[in-house]
Design a protein around this motif. Structure first.
Motif, PDB file in Angstrom:
ATOM      1  N   LEU A  33      -5.152   7.173  16.688  1.00 12.62           N
ATOM      2  CA  LEU A  33      -5.622   6.776  18.029  1.00 12.62           C
ATOM      3  C   LEU A  33      -5.388   5.293  18.285  1.00 12.62           C
ATOM      4  N   LYS A  34      -5.400   4.485  17.255  1.00  9.07           N
ATOM      5  CA  LYS A  34      -5.226   3.044  17.418  1.00  9.07           C
ATOM      6  C   LYS A  34      -3.765   2.630  17.554  1.00  9.07           C
ATOM      7  N   GLN A  35      -2.848   3.541  17.333  1.00  4.65           N
ATOM      8  CA  GLN A  35      -1.414   3.204  17.420  1.00  4.65           C
ATOM      9  C   GLN A  35      -1.014   3.004  18.862  1.00  4.65           C
TER      10      GLN A  35
ATOM     11  N   MET B  46       0.814  -1.195   0.000  1.00  2.83           N
ATOM     12  CA  MET B  46       0.000   0.000   0.000  1.00  2.83           C
ATOM     13  C   MET B  46       0.856   1.257   0.000  1.00  2.83           C
ATOM     14  N   LYS B  47       2.018   1.196   0.640  1.00  6.50           N
ATOM     15  CA  LYS B  47       2.856   2.398   0.672  1.00  6.50           C
ATOM     16  C   LYS B  47       3.297   2.797  -0.736  1.00  6.50           C
TER      17      LYS B  47
ATOM     18  N   MET C 141       5.373   3.444   5.812  1.00  6.40           N
ATOM     19  CA  MET C 141       6.695   2.819   5.918  1.00  6.40           C
ATOM     20  C   MET C 141       6.995   2.476   7.375  1.00  6.40           C
ATOM     21  N   GLN C 142       6.367   3.213   8.275  1.00 11.73           N
ATOM     22  CA  GLN C 142       6.579   2.998   9.709  1.00 11.73           C
ATOM     23  C   GLN C 142       5.570   2.016  10.300  1.00 11.73           C
ATOM     24  N   ILE C 143       4.341   2.153   9.877  1.00  8.94           N
ATOM     25  CA  ILE C 143       3.267   1.320  10.416  1.00  8.94           C
ATOM     26  C   ILE C 143       2.243   1.103   9.311  1.00  8.94           C
ATOM     27  N   SER C 144       1.678  -0.051   9.283  1.00 13.04           N
ATOM     28  CA  SER C 144       0.657  -0.329   8.292  1.00 13.04           C
ATOM     29  C   SER C 144      -0.519  -1.002   8.983  1.00 13.04           C
ATOM     30  N   ASN C 145      -1.700  -0.485   8.732  1.00 10.55           N
ATOM     31  CA  ASN C 145      -2.903  -1.132   9.245  1.00 10.55           C
ATOM     32  C   ASN C 145      -4.051  -0.892   8.278  1.00 10.55           C
TER      33      ASN C 145
END
Length: 123
Positions: free
Chosen positions: A121-123, A1-2, A62-66
């Motif tokens: 908020l979910k991180q 996705m990134k 690149m740091q987090i994917s959800n």
């Protein structure tokens, strides 16, 4: 996705610059004559906003994917096509009926930005 976000963000932002220059130079007199210069400028500006947001999303992914960021990317992409596209079509066709399509793009933008906030908020 990134990769999707980075690629489409770069592409949309680049097209925004090209169309903005086209509107400011080649089409300026025409857009003034039909009283749509401001509409065209708004389209180019919001297209650029969409491109920038997608680039930010790409870097963020690149740091987090959800799933929220993934869906946000698709929604921002849709907004970056539909909202300015409807405004460009108003300028091209001189039909205000395209104004009924623009809010769909705006809603897509807002949904994408809301999903980005929720993902924070979910991180």
């Amino acid at each position: 996705m990134k990769k999707f976000s980075l690629f489409t963000g770069s592409l949309i932002a680049g097209i925004s610059v090209a169309l903005g220059a086209f509107g400011a130079h080649a089409w300026k007199n025409y857009l003034r004559d039909i009283n749509r210069l401001e509409t065209f400028e708004t389209a180019a500006r919001y297209q650029m906003y969409g491109g920038i947001i997608l680039l930010i999303l790409g870097v963020w992914q690149m740091q987090i994917s959800n799933k929220y960021l993934k869906t946000a990317g698709y929604m921002i992409f849709a907004g970056a096509i539909i909202f300015p596209g409807a405004l460009y079509m108003i300028c091209i066709t001189q039909s205000v009926l395209w104004g009924a399509v623009a809010p769909i793009g705006g809603l897509a933008y807002m949904t994408g930005l809301g999903l980005m906030a929720y993902a924070t908020l979910k991180q």
